[in-house]
Design an enzyme around this catalytic site. Structure first.
Site, PDB file in Angstrom:
ATOM      1  N   GLY A   1       2.269   2.851  11.053  1.00 32.79           N
ATOM      2  CA  GLY A   1       3.260   3.920  10.983  1.00 32.79           C
ATOM      3  C   GLY A   1       3.957   4.233  12.291  1.00 32.79           C
ATOM      4  O   GLY A   1       4.645   5.245  12.411  1.00 32.79           O
TER       5      GLY A   1
ATOM      6  N   GLU B   1      -5.893  -4.203  10.838  1.00 31.58           N
ATOM      7  CA  GLU B   1      -4.846  -3.199  11.005  1.00 31.58           C
ATOM      8  C   GLU B   1      -5.141  -2.368  12.257  1.00 31.58           C
ATOM      9  O   GLU B   1      -5.914  -1.398  12.182  1.00 31.58           O
ATOM     10  CB  GLU B   1      -4.799  -2.267   9.793  1.00 31.58           C
TER      11      GLU B   1
ATOM     12  N   ASN C   1       0.862  -1.186   0.000  1.00 31.44           N
ATOM     13  CA  ASN C   1       0.000   0.000   0.000  1.00 31.44           C
ATOM     14  C   ASN C   1       0.899   1.237   0.000  1.00 31.44           C
ATOM     15  O   ASN C   1       1.496   1.576   1.017  1.00 31.44           O
ATOM     16  CB  ASN C   1      -0.908  -0.024   1.245  1.00 31.44           C
ATOM     17  N   TRP C   2       0.956   1.885  -1.154  1.00 28.94           N
ATOM     18  CA  TRP C   2       1.883   3.019  -1.292  1.00 28.94           C
ATOM     19  C   TRP C   2       1.322   4.344  -0.786  1.00 28.94           C
ATOM     20  O   TRP C   2       2.013   5.351  -0.796  1.00 28.94           O
ATOM     21  CB  TRP C   2       2.322   3.147  -2.756  1.00 28.94           C
ATOM     22  N   LYS C   3       0.035   4.321  -0.421  1.00 32.03           N
ATOM     23  CA  LYS C   3      -0.580   5.551   0.112  1.00 32.03           C
ATOM     24  C   LYS C   3      -0.303   6.728  -0.836  1.00 32.03           C
ATOM     25  O   LYS C   3      -0.303   6.523  -2.047  1.00 32.03           O
ATOM     26  CB  LYS C   3      -0.099   5.797   1.544  1.00 32.03           C
TER      27      LYS C   3
ATOM     28  N   HIS D   1      -9.888   1.694   4.989  1.00 31.47           N
ATOM     29  CA  HIS D   1      -8.587   1.949   5.624  1.00 31.47           C
ATOM     30  C   HIS D   1      -8.756   3.015   6.712  1.00 31.47           C
ATOM     31  O   HIS D   1      -9.488   3.986   6.531  1.00 31.47           O
ATOM     32  CB  HIS D   1      -7.556   2.394   4.589  1.00 31.47           C
TER      33      HIS D   1
ATOM     34  N   SER E   1       2.968  -1.517  10.560  1.00 34.31           N
ATOM     35  CA  SER E   1       4.414  -1.543  10.837  1.00 34.31           C
ATOM     36  C   SER E   1       5.101  -2.858  10.471  1.00 34.31           C
ATOM     37  O   SER E   1       6.116  -3.214  11.086  1.00 34.31           O
ATOM     38  CB  SER E   1       4.686  -1.209  12.309  1.00 34.31           C
TER      39      SER E   1
ATOM     40  N   GLY F   1       2.885  -0.956   4.457  1.00 33.49           N
ATOM     41  CA  GLY F   1       2.869   0.452   4.070  1.00 33.49           C
ATOM     42  C   GLY F   1       4.263   0.911   3.720  1.00 33.49           C
ATOM     43  O   GLY F   1       4.797   0.593   2.649  1.00 33.49           O
TER      44      GLY F   1
ATOM     45  N   GLU G   1      -6.986   5.372   7.659  1.00 34.27           N
ATOM     46  CA  GLU G   1      -6.654   6.753   7.293  1.00 34.27           C
ATOM     47  C   GLU G   1      -7.851   7.440   6.638  1.00 34.27           C
ATOM     48  O   GLU G   1      -7.974   8.669   6.692  1.00 34.27           O
ATOM     49  CB  GLU G   1      -5.405   6.763   6.390  1.00 34.27           C
TER      50      GLU G   1
HETATM   51  P1  13P Z   1       2.770   0.918   7.744  1.00 30.48           P
HETATM   52  O1  13P Z   1       3.311  -0.400   7.257  1.00 30.48           O
HETATM   53  O2  13P Z   1       3.530   2.084   7.198  1.00 30.48           O
HETATM   54  O3  13P Z   1       2.607   0.927   9.225  1.00 30.48           O
HETATM   55  O4  13P Z   1       1.298   1.064   7.119  1.00 30.48           O
HETATM   56  C1  13P Z   1       0.415   0.021   7.236  1.00 30.48           C
HETATM   57  C2  13P Z   1      -0.785   0.279   6.439  1.00 30.48           C
HETATM   58  O5  13P Z   1      -1.512   1.234   6.678  1.00 30.48           O
HETATM   59  C3  13P Z   1      -1.065  -0.645   5.335  1.00 30.48           C
HETATM   60  O6  13P Z   1      -2.340  -0.442   4.804  1.00 30.48           O
END
Ligand code: 13P
Length: 248
Positions: A173, A167, A10-12, A98, A209, A230, A100
Site C-alpha cells: 500500500g 510481501e 486480494n480485495w481486502k 497476511h 504495490s 491488492g 495486516e
Molecule cells: P497492495 O497491492 O495494495 O500494496 O497490497 C498488497 C497486498 O497486501 C496483497 O496481499
C-alpha cells in the site's frame, strides 16, 4: 504445471455486489489459450465469496477466503469462518499470515494452527511472510523470514498445497517496491530456508504495490511464480493489464 503464473486478487475489505459487473472481460481473457498458464484467484471479502463463485462458475478462475479460524469445523466463535465453511462454499484457497492480520495480533503459532486447519480441509494455502520497515532497517530480514517460515510451517508434512507469498510489509500500500537485487536476494533466501524443510519446490509469489506499471519490471525477477495484487486488483482494467504484461 511448473509454468503456472499466479495472479492473486486480494480485495481486502473492499467491494460490493456491483463490483461483479466488471469481471466479464477478465473471464473472457481467462478463456484464451494464450493465458492458459495464468492461475487467477480472487479473494473477495467473505460477504461476496458466494457471488464470486457463482460468477466464475464454468471458468478456470478460482475463489478463496482471506483468512480462516484455526478450528477447522463449526464452533461457537462469533465473527469467524472456518476452513470447513470455506470449503463448503467452493473455495479452493485461503490466504493466511497476511501482515495486516499479523499487525492486528495474529502470531506465528496462530498462523501455524490455521495452516493445519486449512490443509486438513484440502484448501491450498497462500502463506504470507515479510519483514517490516523497522526489521529491514535493523538488517534482520533473514532471521524474521526464517522465524515466520519455521514457526508457520511447523509439523507440516505435506507441502503440495502451500504457496509462499513474500510481501515486505513496507511495500504494501505504499507504492514502494524492493530493488530488483534485494527482491531476488530475499526470494533466494526464502527458497533456501524452505529447502531445509522439504525437497518440494514451493511456488514463491511477490506482493506489495504491484501495479500495471511496475509489473513489466517485476515479472523479470528470478524465482517469482506470480503476484499478490491488492489495490490494483480492484480495477479489472489494471488487473487485466497486469496479466497481459506478464504473459506477452
Ligand atoms: P497492495 O497491492 O495494495 O500494496 O497490497 C498488497 C497486498 O497486501 C496483497 O496481499
Amino acid at each position: 504445471m511448473t509454468n503456472n503464473i499466479y495472479f492473486i486478487a486480494n480485495w481486502k475489505m473492499y467491494g460490493s455486489a456491483s463490483s461483479l459487473n466488471y469481471l466479464n472481460k477478465l473471464i473472457n481473457l481467462s478463456k484464451l489459450k494464450k493465458y492458459r498458464n495464468a492461475k487467477i484467484i480472487y479473494f473477495p471479502p467473505f460477504t461476496l465469496i458466494q457471488s464470486f463463485i457463482n460468477k466464475f462458475k464454468n471458468t478456470k478462475i478460482h475463489v478463496g477466503g482471506q483468512n480462516c479460524h484455526h478450528i477447522e469445523d463449526y464452533g461457537s466463535f462469533t465473527g469467524s469462518i472456518s476452513s470447513k465453511m470455506l470449503k463448503e462454499l467452493g473455495c479452493k484457497y485461503v490466504i493466511l499470515g497476511h501482515s495486516e492480520n499479523r499487525i492486528a495480533g495474529e502470531t506465528d503459532e496462530d498462523i501455524n494452527k490455521k495452516i493445519h486447519s486449512a490443509l486438513n480441509k484440502n484448501l491450498k494455502v497462500i502463506f504470507c511472510i515479510g519483514e517490516t520497515l523497522k526489521e529491514k532497517r535493523k538488517k534482520i530480514t533473514f532471521s524474521v523470514l526464517k522465524r515466520q517460515i519455521n514457526k508457520g510451517l511447523k509439523s507440516i508434512k505435506n507441502f503440495n498445497n502451500i504457496l509462499i507469498a513474500y510481501e515486505p510489509v513496507w511495500s504494501i500500500g505504499t507504492g514502494v517496491i524492493p530493488k530488483d537485487k534485494e527482491l531476488e536476494f530475499n526470494v533466494s533466501k526464502i527458497k533456501r530456508i524452505i529447502s531445509k524443510k522439504t525437497r518440494y519446490k514451493l511456488p514463491i509469489l511477490y506482493g506489495g504495490s504491484v501495479n500495471n506499471k511496475n509489473i513489466s519490471n517485476l515479472k523479470n525477477i528470478m524465482g517469482i511464480k506470480g503476484f499478490l495484487v491488492g489495490s490494483a486488483s480492484q480495477s479489472s482494467k489494471k488487473f487485466i493489464d497486469i496479466i497481459k504484461k506478464t504473459i506477452n
